[in-house]
Design an enzyme around this catalytic site. Structure first.
Site, short mmCIF file in Angstrom:
data_model
loop_
_atom_site.label_atom_id
_atom_site.label_comp_id
_atom_site.label_asym_id
_atom_site.label_seq_id
_atom_site.Cartn_x
_atom_site.Cartn_y
_atom_site.Cartn_z
N HIS A 186 0.68 -1.12 -0.09
CA HIS A 186 -0.11 0.02 0.11
C HIS A 186 0.97 1.13 0.07
O HIS A 186 0.65 2.18 -0.63
CB HIS A 186 -1.06 -0.15 1.30
CG HIS A 186 -2.11 -0.72 1.12
ND1 HIS A 186 -2.76 -1.03 -0.14
CD2 HIS A 186 -2.94 -1.20 2.04
CE1 HIS A 186 -3.73 -1.75 0.09
NE2 HIS A 186 -3.90 -1.86 1.29
N ARG A 293 2.23 -11.63 -24.27
CA ARG A 293 3.07 -12.65 -23.85
C ARG A 293 2.17 -13.78 -23.18
O ARG A 293 1.97 -13.65 -21.99
CB ARG A 293 4.27 -12.35 -23.11
CG ARG A 293 5.17 -11.60 -23.92
CD ARG A 293 6.64 -11.36 -23.04
NE ARG A 293 7.60 -11.03 -23.74
CZ ARG A 293 8.06 -9.59 -23.98
NH1 ARG A 293 7.35 -8.57 -23.28
NH2 ARG A 293 9.07 -9.05 -24.39
N ARG A 329 0.25 -13.30 -28.74
CA ARG A 329 1.30 -14.36 -29.23
C ARG A 329 1.03 -15.83 -28.64
O ARG A 329 1.01 -15.91 -27.53
CB ARG A 329 2.68 -13.79 -28.76
CG ARG A 329 3.89 -14.98 -29.33
CD ARG A 329 5.12 -14.17 -28.75
NE ARG A 329 5.37 -14.49 -27.39
CZ ARG A 329 6.50 -13.98 -26.70
NH1 ARG A 329 7.43 -13.30 -27.42
NH2 ARG A 329 6.60 -14.12 -25.51
N GLU A 428 11.93 -12.98 -35.40
CA GLU A 428 12.60 -12.69 -34.34
C GLU A 428 13.91 -13.69 -34.51
O GLU A 428 14.62 -14.10 -33.49
CB GLU A 428 12.27 -13.02 -33.05
CG GLU A 428 11.31 -14.28 -32.77
CD GLU A 428 10.73 -14.44 -31.36
OE1 GLU A 428 11.03 -14.02 -30.54
OE2 GLU A 428 9.95 -15.36 -31.41
N ASN A 451 14.58 -8.71 -29.21
CA ASN A 451 15.35 -9.27 -28.15
C ASN A 451 16.05 -10.67 -28.59
O ASN A 451 17.18 -10.91 -28.57
CB ASN A 451 14.52 -9.63 -27.14
CG ASN A 451 13.69 -8.37 -26.44
OD1 ASN A 451 14.19 -7.17 -26.93
ND2 ASN A 451 12.67 -8.69 -25.83
N ASP A 452 15.29 -11.57 -29.29
CA ASP A 452 15.71 -12.74 -29.86
C ASP A 452 16.60 -12.56 -31.06
O ASP A 452 17.55 -13.25 -31.32
CB ASP A 452 14.59 -13.65 -29.92
CG ASP A 452 14.02 -14.41 -28.78
OD1 ASP A 452 15.23 -14.87 -27.95
OD2 ASP A 452 13.11 -14.68 -28.47
N CYS A 499 8.29 -5.20 -31.57
CA CYS A 499 7.65 -5.42 -29.93
C CYS A 499 8.94 -5.77 -29.06
O CYS A 499 8.87 -6.18 -28.02
CB CYS A 499 6.73 -6.45 -29.93
SG CYS A 499 7.26 -8.10 -30.60
C1 PEP Z 1 11.62 -10.43 -28.47
O1 PEP Z 1 12.06 -11.63 -28.74
O2 PEP Z 1 12.16 -9.57 -28.92
C2 PEP Z 1 10.33 -10.50 -27.76
C3 PEP Z 1 9.66 -9.36 -27.93
O3 PEP Z 1 9.87 -11.68 -27.28
P1 PEP Z 1 10.27 -12.21 -25.84
O4 PEP Z 1 11.18 -11.34 -25.33
O5 PEP Z 1 9.39 -12.51 -25.29
O6 PEP Z 1 11.10 -13.34 -26.23
MG MG Z 2 11.48 -13.73 -28.44
#
Ligand code: PEP
Ligand code: MG
Length: 566
Positions: A186, A293, A329, A428, A451-452, A499
């Protein structure tokens, strides 16, 4: 310096006001006239209810309706028929009202604390707050007047309770320090709602600080700086000014479309992990959800979620979004995302192994039930399906075939769904980047997961510090793939979004605008920042910077240059 948990951002520079706990000591006694004691107890509850309603009104006006509701909830704690009945039973057994109230409240506090569940444990704090308020009334102890605190006060309390917030004047309280609390307590929620910088969980703060001494509260880092020198005060005053100016400027972008300086419009969506996050995305002015996700629905439990459970979650998000896009996704497990009950074999190379779409296509019943749940939710909003980790056209075809199968099952059962639900690819992997032209012919949209994509393209695990220096979306190889994915999507006439985390990086934004990206999907807290960054660039300026970047040879050259233009 003292260290705690930065739980409400901002910098507070001021003088300490210690709010020590009230002295609620009493000697329990036997009462002879139980009827009179019950009347005394009831009168205390009437006063508590009246005071709390007044406090809730004040909080509603100064903080907001949600925070007022927390206080109103306090009335129902003591008004609970079981609670009141048991307190009166104890009084009828000749206990004094103070002792009866304390005993019953303690029972609930112990029960909530034993749950081990953070949210339930928070309720113990509410019961403590109620107990102390009722005991104060019974004992005639005066409340500490936070409302009298002068301008520039840093409140130091054991725990910030909802009833205390009623007295807080936002103009006077510049910082809060507590001895207990977490990001979700809180204290944290209230401090953030009031936009007062707060550092929680500072051990022995009350004993270590004295009223009137000067302190600086850094709500970002959790630092509490004691006895600051004139230089340090100046440094933090400057930080505070910059922070407040930027915050004011960002607010100018709320409720506005996402438009470049030369008039091109973009879609600015959010990444979410739960249906509740959809509400946060809307609060932060997101224009939809570019990545839901779904693995979070499968984690922290011991069995697969059913189709109905998933449908409820997807539908809830769709309803909250009120017709704004919701890209769901499908399950992306494996790699760094483990779900123990699925019993996945340990693999030598989990990132290259049996994961995401690969696992789903081999576990068709489970996959179909997820797709059906998404399809059913598509009757309630602009829902779209996205497959993760696509590396070959066959995977997209197989996934789409399963969507068709799921559709005919639903049709046969007379269940509504969107017949034209878009099915997209999360690009990705380096493979999907290289064959983006082929995938674009069969996908309804792309969303780039940097990211991947960065990890796979650079053959480097970002968690491995020995190779972390390679992990950058500004590597020429990654930038070329991003460019190719966007251009191939544009050529095929399908929308392309991003994303991955890179979408919120101000140095990446002009490049994406120039390549032709149409949708950015970022964490909710980044929405206004990204909107502001986009508004800064004209398409021509972005093109010029991008042409220079794409002619460069190394990541360092590129990032050194981009730092000079953002
Ligand atoms: C990515 O891979 O860029 C992504 C957005 O998915 P995650 O981070 O869930 O692997
Ligand atoms: Mg990913």
């Amino acid at each position: 310096m003292m260290k705690g948990l930065g739980a409400s951002e901002g910098y507070g520079i001021g003088r300490v006001l210690l709010i020590s706990e009230k002295n609620l000591e009493y000697t329990p006694k036997e009462v002879a006239d139980t009827e009179a004691e019950i009347m005394r107890f009831r009168a205390s509850i009437d006063k508590f209810t009246k005071d709390t309603l007044a406090q809730a009104e004040a909080v509603r006006a100064s903080v907001g309706p949600k925070e007022a509701a927390i206080l109103e909830g306090h009335i129902s704690i003591i008004d609970d028929p079981f609670m009141r009945g048991e307190i009166e039973n104890l009084i009828n057994a000749h206990q004094c009202a103070e002792s009866a109230v304390e005993q019953m409240c303690q029972m609930f506090i112990d029960m909530f604390m034993a749950s081990g569940d953070e949210l339930t444990m928070q309720r113990a704090a509410d019961v403590r707050d109620v107990r102390d308020s009722v005991l104060s009334i019974l004992l005639g102890v005066n409340e500490v007047k936070i409302s009298d605190a002068p301008e520039g006060t840093v409140l130091v309390v054991k725990e910030l309770t909802p009833s205390m917030t009623a007295g807080i004047k936002k103009d006077n309280i510049v910082g809060i320090i507590t001895e207990t609390g977490s990001q979700t307590s809180h204290s944290a929620i209230l401090a953030r709602a009031m936009e007062i910088p707060a550092v929680l969980s500072v051990p022995n703060a009350l004993a270590q600080l004295s009223t009137s001494e000067q302190v600086i509260v850094d709500g970002f880092t959790g630092d509490v700086i004691t006895a600051p020198s004139a230089e340090v005060i100046e440094e933090y005053s400057a930080k505070r000014e910059t922070y407040l100016r930027e915050k004011r400027e960002l607010e100018l972008y709320r409720g506005k479309p996402t438009v470049s300086a030369s008039g091109e419009t973009y879609e600015l969506c959010c990444n979410i992990g739960t249906p509740k996050d959809a509400g946060k995305a809307m609060e932060k002015d997101g224009e939809g959800v570019g990545l839901f996700r779904t693995e979070f629905l499968f984690m922290d439990r011991s069995t697969l979620p059913t189709e109905d459970e998933q449908f409820d979650a997807y539908k809830t998000a769709a309803v909250v979004l009120k017709g704004k896009p919701l890209i769901i996704r499908t399950l992306d497990i494996g790699g760094d995302k483990e779900i123990p009950y699925l019993g996945l074999e340990k693999e030598e190379n989990p990132f290259m192994g049996f994961r995401a779409i690969r696992y789903c296509l081999k576990n068709r019943d489970m996959f179909k039930s997820q797709i059906k749940a998404i399809l059913r939710a598509s009757a309630f909003g602009d829902v779209r399906i996205m497959f993760p980790l696509i590396t070959a056209v066959e995977e997209l075809r197989e996934g789409k075939a399963l969507v068709e199968e799921a559709k005919s099952d639903l049709r046969a059962s007379g269940i509504d769904f969107n017949e034209n639900i878009p099915v997209g690819v999360m690009t990705e992997t380096s493979a999907s980047g290289v064959i983006a032209d082929l995938l674009a012919k069969e996908a309804d949209f792309f969303s780039i997961g940097t990211n991947d994509l960065t990890g796979y393209t650079m053959a480097c695990d970002r968690g491995n510090s020995n190779v972390g220096y390679l992990y950058s979306p500004f590597q020429p190889s990654v930038l070329r793939l991003i460019k190719s994915i966007i251009e191939n999507g544009v050529k095929a006439g399908i929308p392309v979004g991003m994303c991955g985390e890179a979408a919120a990086n101000p140095m990446m934004v002009p490049l994406l605008m120039s390549f032709g990206l149409t949708e950015f999907s970022v964490s909710a807290v980044s929405v206004l920042k990204v909107r502001k960054t986009i508004a800064k660039w004209t398409k021509a300026e972005a093109d010029e910077v991008t042409a220079k970047v794409m002619a460069m040879t190394t990541e360092k050259e590129i990032t050194d240059y981009l730092k000079t233009v953002v």
